[in-house]
Design a protein around this motif. Structure first.
Motif, PDB file in Angstrom:
ATOM      1  N   ARG A  65       3.193   1.233  -7.251  1.00  0.00           N
ATOM      2  CA  ARG A  65       1.954   1.953  -6.951  1.00  0.00           C
ATOM      3  C   ARG A  65       0.810   1.565  -7.888  1.00  0.00           C
ATOM      4  N   ARG A  66       1.085   1.509  -9.200  1.00  0.00           N
ATOM      5  CA  ARG A  66       0.018   1.152 -10.155  1.00  0.00           C
ATOM      6  C   ARG A  66      -0.520  -0.245  -9.869  1.00  0.00           C
ATOM      7  N   TYR A  67       0.386  -1.151  -9.605  1.00  0.00           N
ATOM      8  CA  TYR A  67      -0.015  -2.528  -9.299  1.00  0.00           C
ATOM      9  C   TYR A  67      -0.807  -2.575  -8.004  1.00  0.00           C
ATOM     10  N   SER A  68      -0.363  -1.830  -6.994  1.00  0.00           N
ATOM     11  CA  SER A  68      -1.054  -1.792  -5.707  1.00  0.00           C
ATOM     12  C   SER A  68      -2.486  -1.300  -5.869  1.00  0.00           C
ATOM     13  N   GLU A  69      -2.682  -0.266  -6.676  1.00  0.00           N
ATOM     14  CA  GLU A  69      -4.021   0.268  -6.912  1.00  0.00           C
ATOM     15  C   GLU A  69      -4.901  -0.745  -7.635  1.00  0.00           C
ATOM     16  N   ALA A  70      -4.296  -1.553  -8.504  1.00  0.00           N
ATOM     17  CA  ALA A  70      -5.063  -2.529  -9.283  1.00  0.00           C
ATOM     18  C   ALA A  70      -5.537  -3.704  -8.432  1.00  0.00           C
ATOM     19  N   VAL A  71      -4.836  -3.974  -7.320  1.00  0.00           N
ATOM     20  CA  VAL A  71      -5.184  -5.150  -6.504  1.00  0.00           C
ATOM     21  C   VAL A  71      -5.754  -4.746  -5.147  1.00  0.00           C
ATOM     22  N   THR A  72      -6.270  -3.531  -5.042  1.00  0.00           N
ATOM     23  CA  THR A  72      -6.805  -3.032  -3.769  1.00  0.00           C
ATOM     24  C   THR A  72      -7.854  -3.966  -3.189  1.00  0.00           C
ATOM     25  N   ASP A  73      -8.698  -4.544  -4.041  1.00  0.00           N
ATOM     26  CA  ASP A  73      -9.792  -5.389  -3.569  1.00  0.00           C
ATOM     27  C   ASP A  73      -9.355  -6.819  -3.231  1.00  0.00           C
ATOM     28  N   ASP A  74      -8.104  -7.153  -3.445  1.00  0.00           N
ATOM     29  CA  ASP A  74      -7.651  -8.525  -3.235  1.00  0.00           C
ATOM     30  C   ASP A  74      -7.110  -8.794  -1.833  1.00  0.00           C
ATOM     31  N   ASP A  75      -7.068  -7.757  -1.000  1.00  0.00           N
ATOM     32  CA  ASP A  75      -6.703  -7.930   0.408  1.00  0.00           C
ATOM     33  C   ASP A  75      -5.325  -8.559   0.570  1.00  0.00           C
ATOM     34  N   VAL A  76      -4.364  -8.124  -0.249  1.00  0.00           N
ATOM     35  CA  VAL A  76      -2.981  -8.575  -0.129  1.00  0.00           C
ATOM     36  C   VAL A  76      -2.127  -7.377   0.255  1.00  0.00           C
ATOM     37  N   ALA A  77      -1.329  -7.526   1.306  1.00  0.00           N
ATOM     38  CA  ALA A  77      -0.562  -6.399   1.829  1.00  0.00           C
ATOM     39  C   ALA A  77       0.926  -6.489   1.546  1.00  0.00           C
ATOM     40  N   SER A  78       1.473  -7.707   1.385  1.00  0.00           N
ATOM     41  CA  SER A  78       2.908  -7.841   1.128  1.00  0.00           C
ATOM     42  C   SER A  78       3.169  -8.963   0.135  1.00  0.00           C
ATOM     43  N   VAL A  79       4.287  -8.833  -0.577  1.00  0.00           N
ATOM     44  CA  VAL A  79       4.606  -9.756  -1.662  1.00  0.00           C
ATOM     45  C   VAL A  79       6.089 -10.143  -1.578  1.00  0.00           C
ATOM     46  N   GLY A 132       0.794  -1.232   0.000  1.00  0.00           N
ATOM     47  CA  GLY A 132       0.000   0.000   0.000  1.00  0.00           C
ATOM     48  C   GLY A 132       0.819   1.270   0.000  1.00  0.00           C
ATOM     49  N   THR A 133       2.062   1.231   0.467  1.00  0.00           N
ATOM     50  CA  THR A 133       2.893   2.425   0.534  1.00  0.00           C
ATOM     51  C   THR A 133       4.070   2.390  -0.448  1.00  0.00           C
ATOM     52  N   SER A 134       4.116   1.377  -1.292  1.00  0.00           N
ATOM     53  CA  SER A 134       5.237   1.232  -2.220  1.00  0.00           C
ATOM     54  C   SER A 134       5.064   2.139  -3.430  1.00  0.00           C
ATOM     55  N   GLU A 135       6.017   3.043  -3.639  1.00  0.00           N
ATOM     56  CA  GLU A 135       5.987   3.900  -4.810  1.00  0.00           C
ATOM     57  C   GLU A 135       6.345   3.121  -6.074  1.00  0.00           C
ATOM     58  N   ARG A 136       7.285   2.190  -5.953  1.00  0.00           N
ATOM     59  CA  ARG A 136       7.722   1.415  -7.123  1.00  0.00           C
ATOM     60  C   ARG A 136       6.574   0.619  -7.724  1.00  0.00           C
TER      61      ARG A 136
END
Length: 233
Positions: free
Chosen positions: A91-105, A85-89
């Protein structure tokens, strides 16, 4: 892992079982979802996943042609995203998976040989799920996958065509349905249900899809005491 390869009728089925096995093996201390990506002949697909959520997390990266797992696969290096959620690198991917309830990869490359690239992709629902000791453990596990994956790529045809993937998708649908049924019966998580299926397949020396089919047809689940006894053996 060698038993899985020898007993599976095809590469797709082998990787399906391997993804579920990986998720159950890497579940402690925090539950996670696992997927395996393979890139060959210019195409990248998720050939297997321990859950539908893991597959979605992979495939949304393919739409951008960028993401943690693609970077790990193509650059041959581990990619850790402690807080998506706070990763700038990413960010686009984070916004695309907001509904998937995944916080770390955590994405770790797998040496698949000269003609292919591969990565083991782990997704967790909590931030900072991949502790200092977890990352090298997952890297060591991914390294242990290398030999059997390269062998599998050599002896099995990787089906990138839609008709070739049909059987794998059917297998995944059966396993997903069985996991949902086990969750309903045991009131446990999807990760716990995956462990139950894998233990049943191992103890009965049968393929994961066969065990899943039996469960959907009314097969009895082992009691907790039976499962604990198998784990201790």
């Amino acid at each position: 892992m060698q038993d899985l390869l020898l007993e599976s009728p095809g590469f797709d089925e082998f990787l399906l079982e391997l993804a579920v096995f990986s998720a159950s093996q890497l579940a402690a201390p925090a539950a996670m979802m696992c997927a395996i990506s393979v890139e060959r002949a210019g195409r990248t697909i998720t050939v297997a996943s321990s859950s539908e959520g893991a597959r979605r997390m992979d495939e949304k990266q393919y739409g951008f042609d960028d993401g943690p797992c693609l970077t790990a696969l193509r650059e041959g290096r581990t990619v850790l995203v402690e807080d998506l959620g706070t990763s700038e690198r990413w960010r686009r991917y984070s916004e695309a998976v907001t509904d998937d309830d995944v916080a770390s990869v955590l994405a770790v490359p797998i040496d698949a040989g000269a003609d292919a690239g591969a990565a083991l992709n782990c997704y967790a629902r909590s931030k900072d799920a991949f502790k200092a000791a977890t990352v090298p453990a997952v890297e060591a596990y991914a390294a242990s996958l290398s030999r059997v994956l390269r062998l599998a790529l050599r002896v099995h045809r990787l089906a990138f065509l839609p008709e070739g993937l049909h059987g794998a998708l059917q297998s995944r649908a059966v396993v997903d349905a069985a996991l949902s049924l086990v969750m309903a019966q045991t009131h446990g998580s999807r990760e716990e249900a995956a462990v139950v299926l894998h233990e049943m397949a191992r103890s009965n020396r049968r393929q994961l899809k066969q065990i899943a089919t039996d469960i959907l047809n009314g097969a009895r689940l082992p009691g907790r005491a039976e499962r604990d006894g198998e784990t201790q053996q």
